[in-house]
Design a protein around this motif. Structure first.
Motif, PDB file in Angstrom:
ATOM      1  N   ARG A  88      11.307  37.381   5.382  1.00 19.30           N
ATOM      2  CA  ARG A  88      10.862  36.084   5.902  1.00 19.30           C
ATOM      3  C   ARG A  88      11.927  35.362   6.708  1.00 19.30           C
ATOM      4  O   ARG A  88      13.082  35.349   6.341  1.00 19.30           O
ATOM      5  CB  ARG A  88      10.486  35.147   4.753  1.00 19.30           C
ATOM      6  N   SER A  89      11.480  34.726   7.773  1.00 19.08           N
ATOM      7  CA  SER A  89      12.371  33.810   8.483  1.00 19.08           C
ATOM      8  C   SER A  89      11.784  32.402   8.472  1.00 19.08           C
ATOM      9  O   SER A  89      12.398  31.474   8.974  1.00 19.08           O
ATOM     10  CB  SER A  89      12.602  34.280   9.925  1.00 19.08           C
ATOM     11  N   GLY A  90      10.612  32.244   7.877  1.00 16.19           N
ATOM     12  CA  GLY A  90       9.978  30.930   7.767  1.00 16.19           C
ATOM     13  C   GLY A  90       8.570  31.083   7.231  1.00 16.19           C
ATOM     14  O   GLY A  90       8.067  32.191   7.084  1.00 16.19           O
ATOM     15  N   GLY A  91       7.952  29.948   6.950  1.00 14.94           N
ATOM     16  CA  GLY A  91       6.578  29.992   6.475  1.00 14.94           C
ATOM     17  C   GLY A  91       6.135  28.684   5.874  1.00 14.94           C
ATOM     18  O   GLY A  91       6.885  27.706   5.829  1.00 14.94           O
ATOM     19  N   SER A  92       4.887  28.682   5.425  1.00 12.22           N
ATOM     20  CA  SER A  92       4.307  27.496   4.804  1.00 12.22           C
ATOM     21  C   SER A  92       3.190  27.928   3.862  1.00 12.22           C
ATOM     22  O   SER A  92       2.748  29.069   3.894  1.00 12.22           O
ATOM     23  CB  SER A  92       3.758  26.545   5.872  1.00 12.22           C
ATOM     24  N   MET A  93       2.757  26.983   3.021  1.00 12.85           N
ATOM     25  CA  MET A  93       1.675  27.252   2.075  1.00 12.85           C
ATOM     26  C   MET A  93       0.663  26.126   2.141  1.00 12.85           C
ATOM     27  O   MET A  93       1.032  24.958   2.209  1.00 12.85           O
ATOM     28  CB  MET A  93       2.216  27.368   0.640  1.00 12.85           C
ATOM     29  N   ALA A  94      -0.614  26.502   2.131  1.00 12.79           N
ATOM     30  CA  ALA A  94      -1.709  25.533   2.032  1.00 12.79           C
ATOM     31  C   ALA A  94      -2.569  25.936   0.849  1.00 12.79           C
ATOM     32  O   ALA A  94      -2.768  27.122   0.588  1.00 12.79           O
ATOM     33  CB  ALA A  94      -2.543  25.531   3.311  1.00 12.79           C
ATOM     34  N   THR A  95      -3.046  24.946   0.096  1.00 11.27           N
ATOM     35  CA  THR A  95      -3.940  25.215  -1.023  1.00 11.27           C
ATOM     36  C   THR A  95      -5.239  24.480  -0.783  1.00 11.27           C
ATOM     37  O   THR A  95      -5.264  23.420  -0.146  1.00 11.27           O
ATOM     38  CB  THR A  95      -3.315  24.777  -2.360  1.00 11.27           C
ATOM     39  N   MET A  96      -6.314  25.041  -1.286  1.00 15.90           N
ATOM     40  CA  MET A  96      -7.634  24.439  -1.059  1.00 15.90           C
ATOM     41  C   MET A  96      -8.620  24.877  -2.120  1.00 15.90           C
ATOM     42  O   MET A  96      -8.415  25.892  -2.777  1.00 15.90           O
ATOM     43  CB  MET A  96      -8.146  24.823   0.336  1.00 15.90           C
ATOM     44  N   GLU A  97      -9.650  24.096  -2.262  1.00 12.19           N
ATOM     45  CA  GLU A  97     -10.753  24.443  -3.153  1.00 12.19           C
ATOM     46  C   GLU A  97     -11.961  24.728  -2.289  1.00 12.19           C
ATOM     47  O   GLU A  97     -12.331  23.932  -1.427  1.00 12.19           O
ATOM     48  CB  GLU A  97     -11.063  23.278  -4.094  1.00 12.19           C
ATOM     49  N   ILE A  98     -12.558  25.893  -2.480  1.00 13.48           N
ATOM     50  CA  ILE A  98     -13.758  26.254  -1.719  1.00 13.48           C
ATOM     51  C   ILE A  98     -14.909  25.410  -2.260  1.00 13.48           C
ATOM     52  O   ILE A  98     -15.158  25.384  -3.463  1.00 13.48           O
ATOM     53  CB  ILE A  98     -14.044  27.749  -1.836  1.00 13.48           C
ATOM     54  N   VAL A  99     -15.572  24.708  -1.370  1.00 16.88           N
ATOM     55  CA  VAL A  99     -16.661  23.826  -1.789  1.00 16.88           C
ATOM     56  C   VAL A  99     -18.038  24.357  -1.399  1.00 16.88           C
ATOM     57  O   VAL A  99     -19.053  23.888  -1.917  1.00 16.88           O
ATOM     58  CB  VAL A  99     -16.479  22.393  -1.239  1.00 16.88           C
ATOM     59  N   ALA A 100     -18.097  25.312  -0.493  1.00 17.78           N
ATOM     60  CA  ALA A 100     -19.363  25.907  -0.090  1.00 17.78           C
ATOM     61  C   ALA A 100     -19.079  27.231   0.601  1.00 17.78           C
ATOM     62  O   ALA A 100     -17.988  27.448   1.115  1.00 17.78           O
ATOM     63  CB  ALA A 100     -20.127  24.989   0.847  1.00 17.78           C
ATOM     64  N   SER A 101     -20.059  28.120   0.600  1.00 17.43           N
ATOM     65  CA  SER A 101     -19.928  29.381   1.320  1.00 17.43           C
ATOM     66  C   SER A 101     -21.288  29.822   1.808  1.00 17.43           C
ATOM     67  O   SER A 101     -22.310  29.501   1.209  1.00 17.43           O
ATOM     68  CB  SER A 101     -19.287  30.454   0.438  1.00 17.43           C
ATOM     69  N   LEU A 102     -21.276  30.552   2.892  1.00 17.31           N
ATOM     70  CA  LEU A 102     -22.492  31.129   3.472  1.00 17.31           C
ATOM     71  C   LEU A 102     -22.219  32.601   3.751  1.00 17.31           C
ATOM     72  O   LEU A 102     -21.224  32.920   4.391  1.00 17.31           O
ATOM     73  CB  LEU A 102     -22.861  30.417   4.779  1.00 17.31           C
ATOM     74  N   ALA A 103     -23.068  33.467   3.276  1.00 13.09           N
ATOM     75  CA  ALA A 103     -22.906  34.902   3.537  1.00 13.09           C
ATOM     76  C   ALA A 103     -23.374  35.198   4.948  1.00 13.09           C
ATOM     77  O   ALA A 103     -24.396  34.688   5.405  1.00 13.09           O
ATOM     78  CB  ALA A 103     -23.696  35.706   2.518  1.00 13.09           C
ATOM     79  N   GLY A 104     -22.634  36.048   5.640  1.00 13.59           N
ATOM     80  CA  GLY A 104     -23.007  36.449   6.990  1.00 13.59           C
ATOM     81  C   GLY A 104     -24.016  37.584   6.975  1.00 13.59           C
ATOM     82  O   GLY A 104     -24.232  38.246   5.953  1.00 13.59           O
TER      83      GLY A 104
END
Length: 107
Positions: A88-104
């Motif tokens: 690694r020379s850098g990076g970031s982290m994001a966290t989230m809660e999935i609230v909905a999904s649609l199947a393709g």
């Protein structure tokens, strides 16, 4: 959503010339994440966006945030991070809660 998922997305900048070795090591140590009983899966993606050479995204799904946070502070995670850190020379982290999904259609 009845079956909630907590998602973690890491953006990692990999040092030039180390991409192939990073991908190999990521696959070698990935079981330390996916073997955790609260982990629902993990994916490694390489950016194809112009001007994003060496950028990777790691997405990891978890049963819930508390169990992810417990893993995040565990010795197992520390060992996993130690194996990937040299790339690694850098990076970031994001966290989230999935609230909905649609199947393709292809699903």
């Amino acid at each position: 959503m009845a079956d909630a998922t907590f998602r973690v997305m890491l953006k990692m900048q990999i040092k030039p010339g180390m991409e192939a070795e990073f991908e190999r090591v990521w696959q070698e140590v990935g079981g330390s994440v996916t073997d955790h009983p609260a982990n629902r899966g993990q994916w490694l993606s390489r950016s194809t966006t112009e001007n994003e050479d060496g950028i990777y995204y790691i997405v990891s799904d978890w049963v819930d945030e508390p169990q992810f946070r417990a893993f995040e502070t565990s010795d197992t995670h520390l060992h996993h991070r130690t194996k990937l850190h040299p790339f690694r020379s850098g990076g970031s982290m994001a966290t989230m809660e999935i609230v909905a999904s649609l199947a393709g259609a292809a699903a």
